[in-house]
Write a protein that holds these residues in place. Structure first.
Motif, PDB file in Angstrom:
ATOM      1  N   ILE A 647       0.835  -1.214   0.000  1.00  0.00           N
ATOM      2  CA  ILE A 647       0.000   0.000   0.000  1.00  0.00           C
ATOM      3  C   ILE A 647       0.861   1.252   0.000  1.00  0.00           C
ATOM      4  CG2 ILE A 647      -1.665   1.327   1.377  1.00  0.00           C
ATOM      5  CD1 ILE A 647      -2.804  -1.363   2.324  1.00  0.00           C
ATOM      6  N   PHE A 648       1.905   1.250   0.799  1.00  0.00           N
ATOM      7  CA  PHE A 648       2.809   2.402   0.877  1.00  0.00           C
ATOM      8  C   PHE A 648       3.473   2.673  -0.475  1.00  0.00           C
ATOM      9  CE2 PHE A 648       7.042   4.160   1.661  1.00  0.00           C
ATOM     10  CZ  PHE A 648       6.693   5.330   2.320  1.00  0.00           C
ATOM     11  N   ALA A 649       3.886   1.628  -1.165  1.00  0.00           N
ATOM     12  CA  ALA A 649       4.543   1.808  -2.457  1.00  0.00           C
ATOM     13  C   ALA A 649       3.595   2.408  -3.481  1.00  0.00           C
ATOM     14  CB  ALA A 649       5.088   0.458  -2.957  1.00  0.00           C
ATOM     15  N   LEU A 650       2.324   1.942  -3.483  1.00  0.00           N
ATOM     16  CA  LEU A 650       1.346   2.474  -4.428  1.00  0.00           C
ATOM     17  C   LEU A 650       1.068   3.952  -4.154  1.00  0.00           C
ATOM     18  CD1 LEU A 650      -1.191  -0.504  -4.590  1.00  0.00           C
ATOM     19  CD2 LEU A 650       0.381   0.247  -6.382  1.00  0.00           C
ATOM     20  N   VAL A 651       0.921   4.306  -2.870  1.00  0.00           N
ATOM     21  CA  VAL A 651       0.685   5.704  -2.515  1.00  0.00           C
ATOM     22  C   VAL A 651       1.854   6.579  -2.939  1.00  0.00           C
ATOM     23  CG1 VAL A 651       0.399   7.309  -0.580  1.00  0.00           C
ATOM     24  CG2 VAL A 651      -0.877   5.151  -0.618  1.00  0.00           C
ATOM     25  N   LEU A 652       3.062   6.081  -2.741  1.00  0.00           N
ATOM     26  CA  LEU A 652       4.244   6.852  -3.109  1.00  0.00           C
ATOM     27  C   LEU A 652       4.313   7.082  -4.614  1.00  0.00           C
ATOM     28  CD1 LEU A 652       6.859   8.159  -2.094  1.00  0.00           C
ATOM     29  CD2 LEU A 652       7.996   5.944  -2.396  1.00  0.00           C
ATOM     30  N   LEU A 653       3.934   6.059  -5.399  1.00  0.00           N
ATOM     31  CA  LEU A 653       3.945   6.189  -6.853  1.00  0.00           C
ATOM     32  C   LEU A 653       2.931   7.227  -7.323  1.00  0.00           C
ATOM     33  CD1 LEU A 653       4.881   5.231  -9.655  1.00  0.00           C
ATOM     34  CD2 LEU A 653       3.163   3.397  -9.523  1.00  0.00           C
ATOM     35  N   VAL A 654       1.726   7.193  -6.743  1.00  0.00           N
ATOM     36  CA  VAL A 654       0.696   8.159  -7.142  1.00  0.00           C
ATOM     37  C   VAL A 654       1.128   9.583  -6.814  1.00  0.00           C
ATOM     38  CG1 VAL A 654      -1.668   8.921  -6.676  1.00  0.00           C
ATOM     39  CG2 VAL A 654      -1.178   6.484  -6.971  1.00  0.00           C
ATOM     40  N   CYS A 655       1.693   9.773  -5.622  1.00  0.00           N
ATOM     41  CA  CYS A 655       2.155  11.124  -5.225  1.00  0.00           C
ATOM     42  C   CYS A 655       3.240  11.646  -6.162  1.00  0.00           C
ATOM     43  CB  CYS A 655       2.672  11.104  -3.785  1.00  0.00           C
ATOM     44  SG  CYS A 655       1.365  10.852  -2.562  1.00  0.00           S
ATOM     45  N   SER A 656       4.142  10.755  -6.583  1.00  0.00           N
ATOM     46  CA  SER A 656       5.228  11.170  -7.481  1.00  0.00           C
ATOM     47  C   SER A 656       4.675  11.643  -8.810  1.00  0.00           C
ATOM     48  CB  SER A 656       6.196  10.004  -7.696  1.00  0.00           C
ATOM     49  OG  SER A 656       6.772   9.592  -6.472  1.00  0.00           O
ATOM     50  N   LEU A 657       3.683  10.903  -9.337  1.00  0.00           N
ATOM     51  CA  LEU A 657       3.073  11.312 -10.598  1.00  0.00           C
ATOM     52  C   LEU A 657       2.377  12.666 -10.478  1.00  0.00           C
ATOM     53  CD1 LEU A 657       1.588   7.878 -11.775  1.00  0.00           C
ATOM     54  CD2 LEU A 657       3.593   9.072 -12.693  1.00  0.00           C
TER      55      LEU A 657
END
Length: 1008
Positions: A647-657
């Motif tokens: 979950i943390f990795a997915l959230v981090l990816l969305v924020c980066s985009l």
């Protein structure tokens, strides 16, 4: 018709002559000589802007131009006063207009150098005041102006010695050289200007003694010598020959010694201002000969003795100021009976004894009376306000007893009343609390008793302007009046230390402006009214040491800025509202010695002493933990650590985009709107946005900081500017404006000699720019701690800079509207112009003062300058600036930086105290080693002021107005670059102490 009406013939003839005369006059005034026309056209070419009707295509219209007057085809007057014209004026151009008798260029923005006048032989009036002229008057050839009567260059930037050439102006009546930077001595030859009626030399950097030859100017009516000048010695006794003198102002200029008795010969004198000097001795009885005197101000000196009886002859006196001296004896009765026109009487801070004259105020004209800080006894006279003219009554800090006169309760003119620190008894007069004009009423520390009256008729008496009411530490009793709600503007309400009883009225919630409310140490009972939560500006609430009961109303926590809350020593029960734990602004709380119970809310900043004496309170840090079995255990973790990582990795990816997209959009929008600039000017400027943008190159960077980059620019017209570019997200993002909005709002309305001028503000969608006047010599911090200038910034200059910076801050704290606290006073924010005059700068953290300290959301300022109470409590007021200024004074004295030179955790204030043990005698141990031959008394005095400013307790620090006054007590080196007087001991930091070296060092001091 003529034969029929012969009596009309003379009438017709006269009418025809009048018409012919008007026609000739019109023609003569509309036609002007070619030489005058050409000269005005050339003059116009030097202007960047000019009056609209200056039409260069038609020479016949010259005499109708704004500011131009003609006579017989010649221009005789050119008056361009206050037309906001910019550019330059060449006197050699005007010299061809040789019929001029009136020339005024006042109130404009001319620049450049004043060259030589050559052929203006008929000129009688010249006014160049309120301009921006640079340079001196060295190039002026006054011998070609034999008929000049008025010469005025007031309020410019002229430097050099006072011009000697003016002595060739044998017909000069009005000479105004004030408000510039002239230095050196007043030439003795000025005593030959025997036609002078007006001489203004104030507001310069003059020094030396006042020449006795000025006593030869027997036609003088007005003489101004003070302000910024620092003279040696006393007033010349030869001034007694100025028999026509009406106004003499020699204030604030370092004069010493006694007032010469010869001044008693000036029987025409209307005004005598000698305040803020070092004059001593007794008040000369000969002043009593000045029977036409209206204004007499001898305050802030060192006079001793009694007020002479001969002052009874001053029947026309309206103002008498003798405060801050060492006078003693009783206040003469004739001040009440024999001075029928007296309006202002200031005798405070002396050693007067005896009673206040019984008939004082009976003349019906008394407006201001301040007799505070003396040793007066007896009662307050009953007729001080017989005619409702009295506005200020200050009698505090004496030994007065008896009741307050009932007549003061109906004195509708009163604005300020301060009667504290006496032995007054009896009741507070009915109506005194509710006077319509009053804004300050202090009756604290007396023996007043009885009840406070209600406001029976609020339509007649409504204290809409009352800002501060202090009745603390008396014997007042009974209930608090319900009409307390009439105090609609009250900010400070002190009722502590009395015997008030009964409930706190609910109407207290109508005090929408109250900041500090203290009802402690009384006999108040009942519930704490929930209406207190309706006071949105309250920061300080003390209800301790009463008989209050019931629970704490949760409405109190609705106040988001309260920093001090004390409810101790009451009978309050129930639990503490959970919402109190969310009041992040609280820095001090005290709920001790009550009957509180239940679980303590989460207070992160307080210790157990704030809650002692409540045995039923429980909490972990009270050593009385609550029943842990009642606390539900945490639910088991049902997710695996691997799921959390995904979950943390997915959230981090969305924020980066999201951030990447925002950055691309921001870059495109910046490129699209970078040219849409808006420019707001606060002064008349001769440049535009394009000129400013040309300055913003890497090669022009002169400073970088957390708030932005500063560029230096030189305009095509020759003027120099400093441009500060915001590093942030633009003007539409208030969260990241780095104080630019505060800086604009502050600087845009400030006008003071020792505060940097904001010229313009430029902004587009992404960038903010501030344009200042350029300070050629950088900051005080660079001068002291840089590699080049520090060694050459001598003692005289340092003392001068200290006073000038203090004056700038004094203006912010006491004279600007609204009052301003700077919040970032430091040596790097004190800038030095080409004359090394100090200017307070950088208002990015400034706050407007509403009359009390404010609680900030975070610490702002610079490490080493931040006052203790600001660092600990986030509360800031003008005393925080005073502390920072004290640090600057220590920098001037020691040459050291505020931190970094003394070991970890030690700053310049702590180091200075340790090195000197707080004793002035040890000041030589900390003085900058680069300085030589320093006057010991001045060094000790500067250290003394710095220690006052850096007191731990902010209440014990002086105000900036007091700092200016105290620093000026040693004026030998202030604003004048004079060597120390021979009686002063010199601190010598040189290893070579032979006589020749000492002599050379003394010469160096002369040069500053």
């Amino acid at each position: 018709m003529v034969t029929s009406f012969p009596y009309l013939a003379p009438f017709k003839f006269n009418l025809l002559c009048s018409f012919f005369f008007l026609l000739v006059l019109l023609l003569s005034s509309s036609l002007v000589s070619a030489s005058d026309f050409e000269a005005l056209l050339t003059l116009k070419q030097g202007f960047h802007n000019h009056p609209e009707n200056w039409d260069s295509s038609n020479s016949s219209s010259v005499c109708l131009w704004t500011g131009v007057k003609c006579h017989h085809g010649r221009v005789i007057s050119l008056d361009l006063t206050d037309l906001n014209i910019e550019g330059s004026v060449s006197p050699c151009v005007l010299s061809t207009v040789d019929s001029l008798i009136h020339l005024s260029l006042a109130g404009n923005n001319f620049s450049g150098r004043l060259d030589e006048f050559k052929t203006m032989s008929s000129l009688k009036f010249l006014n160049l005041s309120n301009n921006k002229f640079d340079g001196g008057l060295d190039g002026w050839n006054f011998s070609n102006l034999p008929n000049l009567e008025v010469f005025d260059v007031n309020n410019n930037n002229l430097t050099s010695f006072l011009p000697l050439g003016v002595t060739k102006l044998k017909n000069i009546r009005h000479l105004d050289l004030g408000g510039n930077f002239f230095y050196g001595k007043i030439p003795q030859i000025y005593g030959e200007l025997i036609s002078l009626e007006y001489l203004f030399l104030g507001g310069n950097d003059l020094q030396g003694s006042i020449p006795k030859e000025l006593g030869n100017l027997t036609n003088l009516r007005l003489l101004f010598l003070g302000q910024y000048n620092v003279y040696e010695g006393s007033i010349p006794k030869e001034f007694g020959k100025l028999g026509n003198l009406v106004h003499l102002d020699a204030s604030s200029c370092g004069l010493s010694g006694p007032i010469p008795k010869e001044l008693g010969n000036l029987v025409m004198l209307d005004t005598l201002y000698l305040h803020m000097n070092r004059l001593s001795g007794g008040l000369p009885r000969e002043i009593g000969n000045l029977t036409g005197l209206t204004n007499l101000d001898l305050s802030i000196n060192a006079f001793v003795g009694e007020i002479p009886h001969e002052f009874v002859n001053l029947k026309s006196l309206k103002l008498l100021n003798l405060f801050m001296n060492k006078l003693h004896g009783s206040i003469p009765d004739y001040i009440a009976d024999g001075l029928p026109e007296l309006e202002t009487l200031g005798l405070w801070k002396n050693n007067f004894t005896g009673e206040i004259p019984r008939n004082l105020g009976k003349n019906g004209k008394l407006q201001v009376l301040d007799l505070s800080s003396n040793k007066l006894t007896g009662t307050i006279p009953s007729n001080l306000c017989d005619s409702n003219h009295l506005t200020v009554l200050i009698l505090m800090n004496n030994f007065l007893f008896g009741p307050i006169p009932e007549s003061l309760g109906s004195c509708l003119s009163l604005i300020r009343v301060r009667l504290g620190q006496n032995y007054l008894n009896g009741t507070v007069p009915n109506g005194l609390l509710y006077l319509p004009q009053i804004n300050l009423l202090e009756l604290q520390n007396n023996y007043l008793s009885g009840n406070l009256s209600e406001n029976v008729d609020p339509c007649v008496l409504n204290p809409a302007k009352l800002d501060q009411l202090d009745l603390s530490n008396n014997l007042l009793s009974g209930p608090l009046p319900n009409s307390i709600s009439n105090f609609s503007s009250i900010q400070f309400l002190y009722f502590e230390g009395n015997q008030f009883s009964g409930p706190i009225p609910k109407s207290i919630g109508q005090l929408k402006q109250v900041i500090k409310l203290d009802l402690s140490n009384n006999y108040l009972s009942g519930l704490i009214p929930s209406e207190i939560g309706s006071c949105p500006h309250i920061t300080y609430l003390d209800l301790s040491q009463n008989n209050l009961s019931g629970s704490i109303p949760p409405e109190i926590s609705s106040n988001t800025i309260m920093s001090y809350l004390n409810l101790s020593r009451n009978h309050i029960n129930g639990s503490l509202p959970v919402s109190l734990g969310s009041m992040k602004s609280l820095t001090t709380v005290d709920f001790s010695l009550n009957d509180l119970s239940g679980k303590l809310p989460e207070f992160s900043a307080f210790n157990a002493s704030s809650f002692v004496g409540n045995p039923l309170l429980c909490g972990l840090f009270l050593n009385n933990p609550c029943n842990l079995s009642l606390v539900p255990s945490p639910s088991p973790n049902i997710k695996s650590s691997g799921e959390y990582k995904l979950i943390f990795a997915l959230v981090l990816l969305v924020c980066s985009l999201i951030f990447a997209g925002a950055a691309v959009f921001k870059a495109k929008s910046f490129k699209k709107g970078s040219d849409s600039w808006k420019m707001t000017t606060f002064q008349k400027v001769d440049f535009n946005v394009s000129d400013i943008m040309e300055c913003m190159k890497d090669g022009n960077v002169i400073g970088r900081g957390g708030a932005g980059i500063v560029y230096h620019g030189k305009m095509a017209c020759g003027s120099e500017i400093a441009v500060k570019k915001l590093l942030g997200f633009g003007p539409n993002n208030k969260k990241h404006d780095h104080g630019f909005r505060a800086e604009i709002e502050t600087l845009g309305q400030i006008r003071h000699r020792n505060i940097v001028r904001l010229l313009a503000f430029c902004s587009n969608k992404h960038t903010n720019l501030l344009v200042y006047e350029y300070m050629r010599n950088g900051s005080l911090g660079e001068a002291l701690h840089g590699k080049k200038l520090g060694a050459f910034l001598g003692w005289n200059m340092r003392y001068k800079i200290g006073i000038e910076a203090a004056k700038g801050l004094c203006y912010l704290h006491h004279d600007s509207s609204p009052l301003i606290v700077h919040r970032d006073v430091k040596s790097n924010n004190i800038l030095l112009d080409s004359h090394f005059e100090a200017h307070v700068a950088d208002f990015g953290l400034a706050k407007f003062l509403s009359g009390a300290s404010e609680c900030m959301s975070a610490i702002a300022g610079s490490y080493g300058y931040i006052a203790p109470e600001y660092a600990y409590t986030l509360r800031v007021d003008e005393k925080s600036d005073v502390y920072s200024f004290g640090v600057v004074l220590l920098e001037l004295l020691t040459g050291r930086r505020p931190v970094g030179d003394f070991g970890e955790g030690v700053d310049i204030v702590q180091w200075s105290r340790v090195q000197t043990n707080g004793r002035k005698e040890k000041v030589p141990l900390i003085i900058d080693s680069r300085l030589t031959a320093i006057p010991q008394d001045e060094a000790m005095h500067l250290f003394f002021v710095a220690m006052l400013c850096t007191q731990e307790n902010s209440v014990e620090r002086p105000t900036m107005r007091e700092v200016v006054q105290i620093l000026s007590e040693y004026p030998y080196h202030v604003m004048g670059y004079q060597p120390a007087p021979s009686s002063s001991l010199l601190i010598n930091n040189s290893n070579n102490n032979n006589n020749n070296n000492n002599k050379q060092q003394s010469n160096d001091v002369k040069k500053g």
